[in-house]
Scaffold this motif. Structure first.
Motif, short mmCIF file in Angstrom:
data_model
loop_
_atom_site.label_atom_id
_atom_site.label_comp_id
_atom_site.label_asym_id
_atom_site.label_seq_id
_atom_site.Cartn_x
_atom_site.Cartn_y
_atom_site.Cartn_z
N TYR A 1 2.68 7.37 -4.87
CA TYR A 1 1.72 7.92 -5.97
C TYR A 1 0.66 9.23 -5.62
O TYR A 1 1.20 9.99 -6.55
N SER A 2 0.19 8.85 -4.52
CA SER A 2 -0.91 10.62 -3.89
C SER A 2 -0.24 11.29 -3.97
O SER A 2 -0.95 12.67 -4.75
N ASP B 1 3.23 1.83 -1.66
CA ASP B 1 3.02 2.01 -3.36
C ASP B 1 2.05 3.70 -3.61
O ASP B 1 2.60 4.40 -4.75
N LEU B 2 0.92 3.56 -3.66
CA LEU B 2 -0.22 4.35 -3.79
C LEU B 2 -0.12 5.84 -2.85
O LEU B 2 -0.73 6.64 -3.72
N GLY C 1 1.00 -1.44 0.14
CA GLY C 1 0.06 0.08 0.24
C GLY C 1 0.86 1.41 0.24
O GLY C 1 0.18 2.43 -0.79
N THR D 1 3.17 6.07 -13.49
CA THR D 1 2.11 5.45 -13.87
C THR D 1 2.68 4.88 -13.84
O THR D 1 2.21 3.17 -13.32
N LEU E 1 3.94 2.09 -11.12
CA LEU E 1 2.60 1.43 -9.99
C LEU E 1 1.65 0.90 -11.16
O LEU E 1 2.12 -0.67 -10.66
N ARG F 1 2.63 -3.30 -10.02
CA ARG F 1 1.38 -4.26 -8.99
C ARG F 1 0.79 -5.50 -10.25
O ARG F 1 0.32 -6.06 -9.37
#
Length: 249
Positions: free
Chosen positions: A119-120, A115-116, A113, A172, A175, A179
């Motif tokens: 990225y956010s 990574d999200l 999690g 992008t 990510l 995943r």
């Protein structure tokens, strides 16, 4: 980082500050932006330096990559488009980015999690950076004199959007690859890897040529630059690894 520092510091090229500096004429077309820091040097350190770090146990690769970095740094001074300060700081930036990203990726991999989350945060920071640089370009455009000023704010704007698009495309793709593709890079060099790399570069070159001709016809130059850069980076970090994995299976 490079774009932010250039647009914030707004340091002119060496020959505009000191008349004793005589830049190589062939190098001038590419030296149309601000001087500090040197994007070529920072990029070389981040790219070739990372390669040297990755293949550190291979002396040939290690010393070859380090030589490339030093040659790029030296060349920026030799052709007269950067000062020693530009180059030295840029090398330090490249080193910090190289090790910083390495630590960051290890932190991300340590827990699901993250990574999200990263990225956010990246999206928010990129949006803020885009707003800042856009306003900066607009402010400079008000005082721009084409007869006196080397840096054209509109051209800088196109470059800024392109780099932001590339940044978003890189992460992008990273990510999605992390995943869904999970492509594993093995250490070592062989003929198959070299052929795969060259094939990927050729496809990328063709892709960039096609995109440049198509997008410029239908949209504003800075928007086209951002989209082309995004797709280019997305190909490198997601589409190409995905294709390699499909062919491997």
């Amino acid at each position: 980082v490079n774009v932010f520092l250039k647009m914030t510091a707004c340091i002119k090229r060496p020959w505009l500050i000191d008349s004793r500096v005589c830049p190589l004429e062939k190098a001038l077309p590419a030296a149309d932006g601000y001087s500090f820091p040197s994007g070529h040097t920072a990029g070389a350190m981040s790219c070739w330096g990372a390669a040297a770090y990755w293949w550190w146990n291979n002396k040939i690769v290690r010393y070859t990559m380090i030589t490339f970095v030093l040659l790029v740094a030296f060349s920026r001074n030799y052709v007269g488009v950067h000062t020693p300060q530009d180059v030295i700081v840029s090398m330090l930036i490249g080193i910090c980015l190289m090790f910083g990203i390495d630590r960051l990726l290890k932190w991300i991999d340590a827990k699901d999690g993250r990574d999200l989350i990263f990225y956010s945060v990246l999206l928010v920071m990129t949006a803020l950076l885009c707003i800042y640089l856009h306003l900066k370009c607009c402010m400079q455009l008000e005082t721009y004199d084409s007869l006196k000023d080397l840096v054209n704010p509109l051209e800088m704007k196109h470059g800024v959007y392109g780099k932001i698009g590339f940044l978003l495309g890189i992460f992008t793709g990273w990510l999605l690859e992390k995943r869904f593709v999970k492509f594993e890079i093995t250490k070592g060099i062989n003929t198959k890897k070299i052929i795969s790399l060259l094939s990927g570069i050729i496809v990328l070159y063709i892709l960039m040529m096609v995109l440049n001709k198509v997008f410029i016809l239908f949209m504003a130059k800075h928007i086209a630059a951002a989209i082309i850069a995004f797709l280019t980076a997305f190909y490198i970090t997601f589409l190409y690894p995905c294709l390699l994995k499909i062919l491997k299976n």
